[in-house]
Scaffold this motif. Structure first.
Motif, PDB file in Angstrom:
ATOM      1  N   ALA A  16      -2.603  15.116   5.380  1.00 34.86           N
ATOM      2  CA  ALA A  16      -3.777  16.271   5.382  1.00 34.86           C
ATOM      3  C   ALA A  16      -3.675  16.981   7.008  1.00 34.86           C
ATOM      4  O   ALA A  16      -3.632  18.256   6.922  1.00 34.86           O
ATOM      5  N   GLY A  17      -3.280  16.132   7.766  1.00 38.85           N
ATOM      6  CA  GLY A  17      -3.710  16.581   9.366  1.00 38.85           C
ATOM      7  C   GLY A  17      -2.338  17.316   9.705  1.00 38.85           C
ATOM      8  O   GLY A  17      -2.374  18.551  10.162  1.00 38.85           O
ATOM      9  N   ARG A  18      -1.385  16.777   9.131  1.00 35.45           N
ATOM     10  CA  ARG A  18       0.174  17.343   9.390  1.00 35.45           C
ATOM     11  C   ARG A  18       0.014  18.672   8.678  1.00 35.45           C
ATOM     12  O   ARG A  18       0.774  19.783   9.183  1.00 35.45           O
ATOM     13  N   LEU A  19      -0.446  18.936   7.686  1.00 37.03           N
ATOM     14  CA  LEU A  19      -0.194  20.206   6.801  1.00 37.03           C
ATOM     15  C   LEU A  19      -1.426  21.101   6.894  1.00 37.03           C
ATOM     16  O   LEU A  19      -1.596  22.310   6.501  1.00 37.03           O
ATOM     17  N   GLY A  20      -2.397  20.438   7.692  1.00 37.63           N
ATOM     18  CA  GLY A  20      -3.589  21.351   7.952  1.00 37.63           C
ATOM     19  C   GLY A  20      -4.545  21.635   6.721  1.00 37.63           C
ATOM     20  O   GLY A  20      -5.035  22.779   6.672  1.00 37.63           O
ATOM     21  N   ILE A  21      -4.808  20.556   5.782  1.00 40.71           N
ATOM     22  CA  ILE A  21      -5.509  21.118   4.592  1.00 40.71           C
ATOM     23  C   ILE A  21      -6.494  19.728   4.803  1.00 40.71           C
ATOM     24  O   ILE A  21      -6.528  18.949   5.425  1.00 40.71           O
ATOM     25  N   THR A  22      -7.661  19.727   3.780  1.00 38.04           N
ATOM     26  CA  THR A  22      -8.653  19.144   3.585  1.00 38.04           C
ATOM     27  C   THR A  22      -8.616  17.993   2.417  1.00 38.04           C
ATOM     28  O   THR A  22      -8.120  18.496   1.466  1.00 38.04           O
ATOM     29  N   VAL A  23      -8.719  16.897   2.684  1.00 38.22           N
ATOM     30  CA  VAL A  23      -8.706  15.860   1.481  1.00 38.22           C
ATOM     31  C   VAL A  23     -10.051  15.056   1.449  1.00 38.22           C
ATOM     32  O   VAL A  23     -10.838  14.985   2.513  1.00 38.22           O
ATOM     33  N   ASN A  24     -10.568  14.695   0.151  1.00 31.72           N
ATOM     34  CA  ASN A  24     -11.825  13.937   0.051  1.00 31.72           C
ATOM     35  C   ASN A  24     -11.478  13.063  -1.093  1.00 31.72           C
ATOM     36  O   ASN A  24     -10.522  12.950  -1.547  1.00 31.72           O
ATOM     37  N   TYR A  25     -12.495  12.084  -1.192  1.00 30.28           N
ATOM     38  CA  TYR A  25     -12.306  10.960  -2.069  1.00 30.28           C
ATOM     39  C   TYR A  25     -13.560  10.919  -2.940  1.00 30.28           C
ATOM     40  O   TYR A  25     -14.623  11.080  -2.456  1.00 30.28           O
ATOM     41  N   ALA A  26     -13.327  10.859  -4.380  1.00 30.19           N
ATOM     42  CA  ALA A  26     -14.517  10.852  -5.307  1.00 30.19           C
ATOM     43  C   ALA A  26     -13.941   9.770  -6.495  1.00 30.19           C
ATOM     44  O   ALA A  26     -12.724   9.800  -6.804  1.00 30.19           O
ATOM     45  N   VAL A  27     -14.595   9.443  -7.261  1.00 27.95           N
ATOM     46  CA  VAL A  27     -14.559   8.769  -8.479  1.00 27.95           C
ATOM     47  C   VAL A  27     -13.749   9.843  -9.698  1.00 27.95           C
ATOM     48  O   VAL A  27     -14.171  10.815  -9.513  1.00 27.95           O
ATOM     49  N   GLY A  28     -12.746   9.421 -10.126  1.00 26.91           N
ATOM     50  CA  GLY A  28     -11.768  10.343 -11.041  1.00 26.91           C
ATOM     51  C   GLY A  28     -10.507  10.299 -10.727  1.00 26.91           C
ATOM     52  O   GLY A  28      -9.699   9.464  -9.857  1.00 26.91           O
ATOM     53  N   SER A  29      -9.583  11.209 -11.375  1.00 24.35           N
ATOM     54  CA  SER A  29      -8.570  11.495 -11.302  1.00 24.35           C
ATOM     55  C   SER A  29      -8.058  12.150 -10.034  1.00 24.35           C
ATOM     56  O   SER A  29      -8.759  13.281  -9.648  1.00 24.35           O
ATOM     57  N   PRO A  30      -6.803  12.155  -9.357  1.00 26.10           N
ATOM     58  CA  PRO A  30      -6.496  12.978  -8.344  1.00 26.10           C
ATOM     59  C   PRO A  30      -6.227  14.454  -8.841  1.00 26.10           C
ATOM     60  O   PRO A  30      -6.041  14.764  -9.913  1.00 26.10           O
ATOM     61  N   THR A  32      -6.676  18.946  -7.451  1.00 24.35           N
ATOM     62  CA  THR A  32      -6.811  19.770  -6.374  1.00 24.35           C
ATOM     63  C   THR A  32      -7.523  21.188  -6.918  1.00 24.35           C
ATOM     64  O   THR A  32      -7.646  21.452  -8.072  1.00 24.35           O
ATOM     65  N   ASP A  33      -8.546  21.603  -5.942  1.00 25.77           N
ATOM     66  CA  ASP A  33      -9.139  23.032  -6.509  1.00 25.77           C
ATOM     67  C   ASP A  33      -8.468  24.273  -5.890  1.00 25.77           C
ATOM     68  O   ASP A  33      -8.905  25.363  -6.020  1.00 25.77           O
ATOM     69  N   GLY A  34      -7.325  24.084  -5.400  1.00 26.63           N
ATOM     70  CA  GLY A  34      -6.593  25.088  -4.655  1.00 26.63           C
ATOM     71  C   GLY A  34      -6.760  24.923  -2.947  1.00 26.63           C
ATOM     72  O   GLY A  34      -6.065  25.508  -2.177  1.00 26.63           O
ATOM     73  N   THR A  35      -7.945  24.443  -2.600  1.00 20.50           N
ATOM     74  CA  THR A  35      -8.371  24.283  -1.125  1.00 20.50           C
ATOM     75  C   THR A  35      -8.540  22.958  -0.647  1.00 20.50           C
ATOM     76  O   THR A  35      -8.273  22.769   0.635  1.00 20.50           O
ATOM     77  N   THR A  36      -8.923  22.036  -1.556  1.00 20.22           N
ATOM     78  CA  THR A  36      -8.966  20.557  -1.110  1.00 20.22           C
ATOM     79  C   THR A  36      -8.310  19.673  -2.086  1.00 20.22           C
ATOM     80  O   THR A  36      -8.374  19.934  -3.377  1.00 20.22           O
ATOM     81  N   VAL A  37      -7.776  18.855  -1.622  1.00 24.26           N
ATOM     82  CA  VAL A  37      -7.316  17.739  -2.348  1.00 24.26           C
ATOM     83  C   VAL A  37      -8.094  16.484  -2.627  1.00 24.26           C
ATOM     84  O   VAL A  37      -8.891  15.989  -1.706  1.00 24.26           O
ATOM     85  N   THR A  38      -8.578  16.085  -3.879  1.00 23.27           N
ATOM     86  CA  THR A  38      -9.451  14.969  -4.190  1.00 23.27           C
ATOM     87  C   THR A  38      -8.456  13.989  -4.638  1.00 23.27           C
ATOM     88  O   THR A  38      -7.545  13.974  -5.906  1.00 23.27           O
ATOM     89  N   LEU A  39      -8.625  12.741  -3.905  1.00 27.09           N
ATOM     90  CA  LEU A  39      -7.955  11.471  -4.331  1.00 27.09           C
ATOM     91  C   LEU A  39      -9.170  10.688  -4.935  1.00 27.09           C
ATOM     92  O   LEU A  39     -10.312  10.594  -4.537  1.00 27.09           O
ATOM     93  N   PRO A  40      -8.852   9.596  -5.888  1.00 25.40           N
ATOM     94  CA  PRO A  40      -9.812   8.665  -6.265  1.00 25.40           C
ATOM     95  C   PRO A  40     -10.187   7.844  -5.155  1.00 25.40           C
ATOM     96  O   PRO A  40      -9.470   7.235  -4.303  1.00 25.40           O
ATOM     97  N   LEU A  41     -11.340   7.169  -5.466  1.00 27.12           N
ATOM     98  CA  LEU A  41     -12.080   5.828  -4.693  1.00 27.12           C
ATOM     99  C   LEU A  41     -11.199   4.734  -5.351  1.00 27.12           C
ATOM    100  O   LEU A  41     -11.480   4.499  -6.392  1.00 27.12           O
ATOM    101  N   VAL A  42     -10.882   3.971  -4.426  1.00 30.15           N
ATOM    102  CA  VAL A  42     -10.157   2.748  -4.899  1.00 30.15           C
ATOM    103  C   VAL A  42     -11.038   1.456  -4.763  1.00 30.15           C
ATOM    104  O   VAL A  42     -11.375   1.164  -3.486  1.00 30.15           O
ATOM    105  N   SER A  43     -11.385   0.864  -5.514  1.00 18.76           N
ATOM    106  CA  SER A  43     -12.095  -0.410  -5.358  1.00 18.76           C
ATOM    107  C   SER A  43     -11.256  -1.698  -5.308  1.00 18.76           C
ATOM    108  O   SER A  43     -10.361  -1.724  -6.210  1.00 18.76           O
ATOM    109  N   GLY A  44     -11.404  -2.422  -4.411  1.00 18.07           N
ATOM    110  CA  GLY A  44     -10.378  -3.674  -4.238  1.00 18.07           C
ATOM    111  C   GLY A  44      -9.211  -3.224  -3.881  1.00 18.07           C
ATOM    112  O   GLY A  44      -9.182  -2.455  -3.091  1.00 18.07           O
TER     113      GLY A  44
END
Length: 129
Positions: A16-30, A32-44
């Motif tokens: 994200a830093g290299r590309l100048g984009i935003t990433v966040n983490y939440a429960v669910g599947s990876p 994007t809404d076009g502005t932010t990448v959402t990746l899953p929260l990983v337990s364990g």
């Protein structure tokens, strides 16, 4: 060696830093809404296979944001014909375009993406046997 949420965040935040984009983490599947990448929260912990798969997915979603291909998807949907067929066709083509183009910006991306594609094909093949 094991990988966890901190490992994923370290990788994804570097991309994200290299590309100048935003990433966040939440429960669910990876996704994007076009502005932010959402990746899953990983337990364990994750295996290397699982971690590399999520890293490839992070690159894939980041490419869509970086190249703004989600906005083109909306425009493409307004063309005549079947919306489902258009969506499927656009997704197939734009995935290849974005993943190929992002390799110029992230030199290590090619190996991760290629490995992930081969792993996915192998899983699909095993599911249909």
């Amino acid at each position: 060696m094991y990988f966890n949420q901190q490992s994923l965040e370290g990788f994804a935040n570097a991309v994200a830093g290299r590309l100048g984009i935003t990433v966040n983490y939440a429960v669910g599947s990876p996704c994007t809404d076009g502005t932010t990448v959402t990746l899953p929260l990983v337990s364990g912990s994750m295996t290397e296979f699982e971690f590399r798969g999520l890293c490839a997915t992070a690159i894939h979603e980041a490419a869509h944001v970086f190249f703004k291909s989600c906005y083109e998807h909306v425009r493409f949907q307004k063309l005549p014909g079947s919306p489902r067929i258009r969506a499927a066709a656009y997704n197939c083509v734009i995935d290849v375009v974005d993943e190929t183009a992002i390799m110029s910006f992230l030199p290590g991306a090619q190996r991760l993406l290629n490995d992930h594609i081969l792993q996915t094909i192998d899983q699909i093949g095993r599911a249909h046997v």
